[in-house]
Design an enzyme around this catalytic site. Structure first.
Site, PDB file in Angstrom:
ATOM      1  N   HIS A 221       0.877  -1.204   0.000  1.00 36.18           N
ATOM      2  CA  HIS A 221       0.000   0.000   0.000  1.00 36.18           C
ATOM      3  C   HIS A 221       0.896   1.231   0.000  1.00 36.18           C
ATOM      4  O   HIS A 221       1.482   1.582   1.020  1.00 36.18           O
ATOM      5  CB  HIS A 221      -0.909   0.017   1.228  1.00 36.18           C
ATOM      6  CG  HIS A 221      -1.863   1.166   1.247  1.00 36.18           C
ATOM      7  ND1 HIS A 221      -3.220   1.021   1.395  1.00 36.18           N
ATOM      8  CD2 HIS A 221      -1.673   2.511   1.120  1.00 36.18           C
ATOM      9  CE1 HIS A 221      -3.812   2.206   1.370  1.00 36.18           C
ATOM     10  NE2 HIS A 221      -2.881   3.139   1.211  1.00 36.18           N
TER      11      HIS A 221
ATOM     12  N   HIS B 299       1.619   5.367  -1.708  1.00 37.46           N
ATOM     13  CA  HIS B 299       1.277   6.542  -2.519  1.00 37.46           C
ATOM     14  C   HIS B 299       2.562   7.092  -3.126  1.00 37.46           C
ATOM     15  O   HIS B 299       3.458   7.514  -2.395  1.00 37.46           O
ATOM     16  CB  HIS B 299       0.601   7.619  -1.661  1.00 37.46           C
ATOM     17  CG  HIS B 299      -0.674   7.141  -1.046  1.00 37.46           C
ATOM     18  ND1 HIS B 299      -1.892   7.296  -1.673  1.00 37.46           N
ATOM     19  CD2 HIS B 299      -0.921   6.476   0.111  1.00 37.46           C
ATOM     20  CE1 HIS B 299      -2.839   6.755  -0.914  1.00 37.46           C
ATOM     21  NE2 HIS B 299      -2.273   6.252   0.176  1.00 37.46           N
TER      22      HIS B 299
ATOM     23  N   LYS C  44      -9.215  -0.041  -5.815  1.00 37.36           N
ATOM     24  CA  LYS C  44      -9.246   0.637  -4.515  1.00 37.36           C
ATOM     25  C   LYS C  44     -10.582   1.313  -4.288  1.00 37.36           C
ATOM     26  O   LYS C  44     -11.043   2.089  -5.117  1.00 37.36           O
ATOM     27  CB  LYS C  44      -8.127   1.684  -4.446  1.00 37.36           C
ATOM     28  CG  LYS C  44      -8.038   2.442  -3.129  1.00 37.36           C
ATOM     29  CD  LYS C  44      -7.613   1.552  -1.974  1.00 37.36           C
ATOM     30  CE  LYS C  44      -7.792   2.245  -0.624  1.00 37.36           C
ATOM     31  NZ  LYS C  44      -6.745   3.211  -0.340  1.00 37.36           N
TER      32      LYS C  44
ATOM     33  N   HIS D 281     -10.443   1.388   1.863  1.00 44.00           N
ATOM     34  CA  HIS D 281     -10.265   2.391   2.917  1.00 44.00           C
ATOM     35  C   HIS D 281     -11.478   2.224   3.817  1.00 44.00           C
ATOM     36  O   HIS D 281     -12.569   2.665   3.475  1.00 44.00           O
ATOM     37  CB  HIS D 281     -10.179   3.810   2.346  1.00 44.00           C
ATOM     38  CG  HIS D 281      -9.864   4.813   3.411  1.00 44.00           C
ATOM     39  ND1 HIS D 281      -8.640   5.440   3.498  1.00 44.00           N
ATOM     40  CD2 HIS D 281     -10.583   5.253   4.472  1.00 44.00           C
ATOM     41  CE1 HIS D 281      -8.634   6.236   4.559  1.00 44.00           C
ATOM     42  NE2 HIS D 281      -9.799   6.143   5.158  1.00 44.00           N
TER      43      HIS D 281
ATOM     44  N   HIS E 168      -4.511  -0.438   5.823  1.00 37.04           N
ATOM     45  CA  HIS E 168      -4.007   0.342   6.971  1.00 37.04           C
ATOM     46  C   HIS E 168      -4.927   0.233   8.182  1.00 37.04           C
ATOM     47  O   HIS E 168      -5.490   1.224   8.622  1.00 37.04           O
ATOM     48  CB  HIS E 168      -3.763   1.797   6.576  1.00 37.04           C
ATOM     49  CG  HIS E 168      -4.806   2.437   5.683  1.00 37.04           C
ATOM     50  ND1 HIS E 168      -6.139   2.431   5.974  1.00 37.04           N
ATOM     51  CD2 HIS E 168      -4.702   3.101   4.513  1.00 37.04           C
ATOM     52  CE1 HIS E 168      -6.804   3.063   5.031  1.00 37.04           C
ATOM     53  NE2 HIS E 168      -5.945   3.470   4.121  1.00 37.04           N
TER      54      HIS E 168
ATOM     55  N   ASP F 140       1.484   2.676   3.510  1.00 41.32           N
ATOM     56  CA  ASP F 140       0.637   3.870   3.339  1.00 41.32           C
ATOM     57  C   ASP F 140       1.494   5.127   3.394  1.00 41.32           C
ATOM     58  O   ASP F 140       1.029   6.185   3.832  1.00 41.32           O
ATOM     59  CB  ASP F 140      -0.494   3.924   4.375  1.00 41.32           C
ATOM     60  CG  ASP F 140      -1.569   4.934   4.007  1.00 41.32           C
ATOM     61  OD1 ASP F 140      -1.665   5.301   2.818  1.00 41.32           O
ATOM     62  OD2 ASP F 140      -2.302   5.362   4.908  1.00 41.32           O
TER      63      ASP F 140
END
Ligand code: NCD
Ligand code: ZN
Length: 345
Positions: free
Chosen positions: A15, A17, A101, A138, A176, A249
């Site tokens: 995970h 970004h 996602k 999420h 997360h 994350d």
């Protein structure tokens, strides 16, 4: 005696970004230095909603990589209420998209295009169940009446439990995770339901957001929780259960987007990710469990081969820079100006 070296199979980050443009160029080498692969989040502006966009984004990432790396970005699609079952079929056929996602609209950074009502994406979820494409969640409700510290628990009760009943074969990752409730839900689920755990949620509880004043660089979503939950996460990560795997994350933001009256959510950890996890595992007396969590469980979940090469961590305290370059500004990494006990050799 505590060990001075730790050798493990090269880990993956399930995970991550990476952002885009100049910001992507600033951060991608940090991840590529440690990890063989990463599941790359699609919450760009505009979001990555089609296979064609994901493949373009993948090419932009590859173009930014240092020459000597074998790092592979694994792409994801951003689920919207306009996503079609055909796009899922294309994703499955293409091979570069590994998951989809789900952001509840409004839950976090760049989630405005997310899903308002899961019922509006049922045909897509059905296609994903059929094609075996994982749904990455999420897992927080956006209902403003729900206390921010309870939003993950409420999501499990209101949305995740019914979703599991409706699509029992759907592969899912609760991303997360931050609460004991999430640990218990995932632990009791079958093997095709997993969870990622970040380094910062293993190392910090919610006091870190308010230590001596407000600490915007400790603000992320889902927000840090109280100590009992942190301990539940440590137990899950270090317990050897294959449901749980590494997902940083790592979510970089420019310093001025964090140090402001309404700061962005996201903590940058890619500069020292595996070292931070090593600290958390060592604190728990479970360094011997780091390899399975960081290098085996995620690959097994995604049906990908485990990495063949290895990395070495040395006990060699080092000081994290006060700031890192980020596009035309800076980003403040976790532990800025402080030491980390382990270093990647
Ligand atoms: C992430 C981001 O900045 O993109 N922020 C965060 O606090 N984790 C989005 C997300 O994963 O929620
Ligand atoms: Zn994220």
């Amino acid at each position: 005696m505590s060990p001075t070296h730790l050798e493990i199979a090269r880990p993956d980050d399930w995970h991550l970004h990476l952002r885009d443009g100049a910001a992507l160029g600033s951060v991608v080498a940090d991840t590529a230095r440690q990890f063989a692969r990463a599941i790359v989040m699609p919450n760009l502006k505009p979001p990555v909603t089609t296979v064609a966009q994901a493949e373009d984004y993948r090419r932009r990432i590859l173009a930014c990589l240092p020459a000597d790396t074998g790092f592979q970005p694994l792409m994801t699609l951003y689920l919207t209420e306009a996503t079609t079952p055909d796009e899922i079929a294309r994703a499955k056929a293409g091979g570069s998209v590994h998951a989809v996602k789900y952001y509840p609209a409004g839950a976090t950074t760049n989630s405005q295009a997310g899903v308002r009502d899961l019922a509006n994406v049922y045909p897509v979820l059905e296609a994903m169940e059929r094609h075996g494409l994982p749904l990455l969640m999420h897992g927080e409700v956006t209902d403003p009446a729900v206390d921010i510290f309870d939003r993950e628990h409420a999501f499990i009760e209101r949305h995740l439990v019914p979703l599991r009943e409706r699509y029992p074969g759907l592969r899912m990752v609760l991303e997360h995770i931050t609460t004991q409730a999430a640990v218990e839900f995932v632990r009791a689920a079958p093997a095709h339901v997993g969870a990622t755990i970040t380094a910062h949620h293993l190392l910090l509880n919610r006091n870190a957001i308010f230590e001596g004043g407000i600490r915007p660089h400790h603000y992320c979503l889902p927000v840090l929780k109280r100590e009992t939950h942190r301990l539940a996460l440590v137990q899950a990560a270090t317990g050897g259960d294959p449901h749980f795997f590494l997902g940083t994350d790592s979510a970089p933001h420019a310093r001025d987007a964090k140090e402001t009256a309404c700061g962005c959510a996201g903590i940058y950890t890619a500069h020292a990710a595996i070292e931070l996890y090593a600290e958390a595992f060592e604190q728990a007396g479970k360094l011997d469990r780091l390899e399975a969590f960081a290098s085996f469980h995620g690959a097994d979940f995604y049906g990908l081969p485990r990495n063949g090469d290895r990395i070495v961590l040395e006990r060699k305290p080092w000081t994290v820079p006060d700031a890192l370059p980020f596009a035309d500004g800076t980003c403040i990494p976790l532990r800025a100006g402080q030491t980390i006990a382990w270093a990647l050799a």
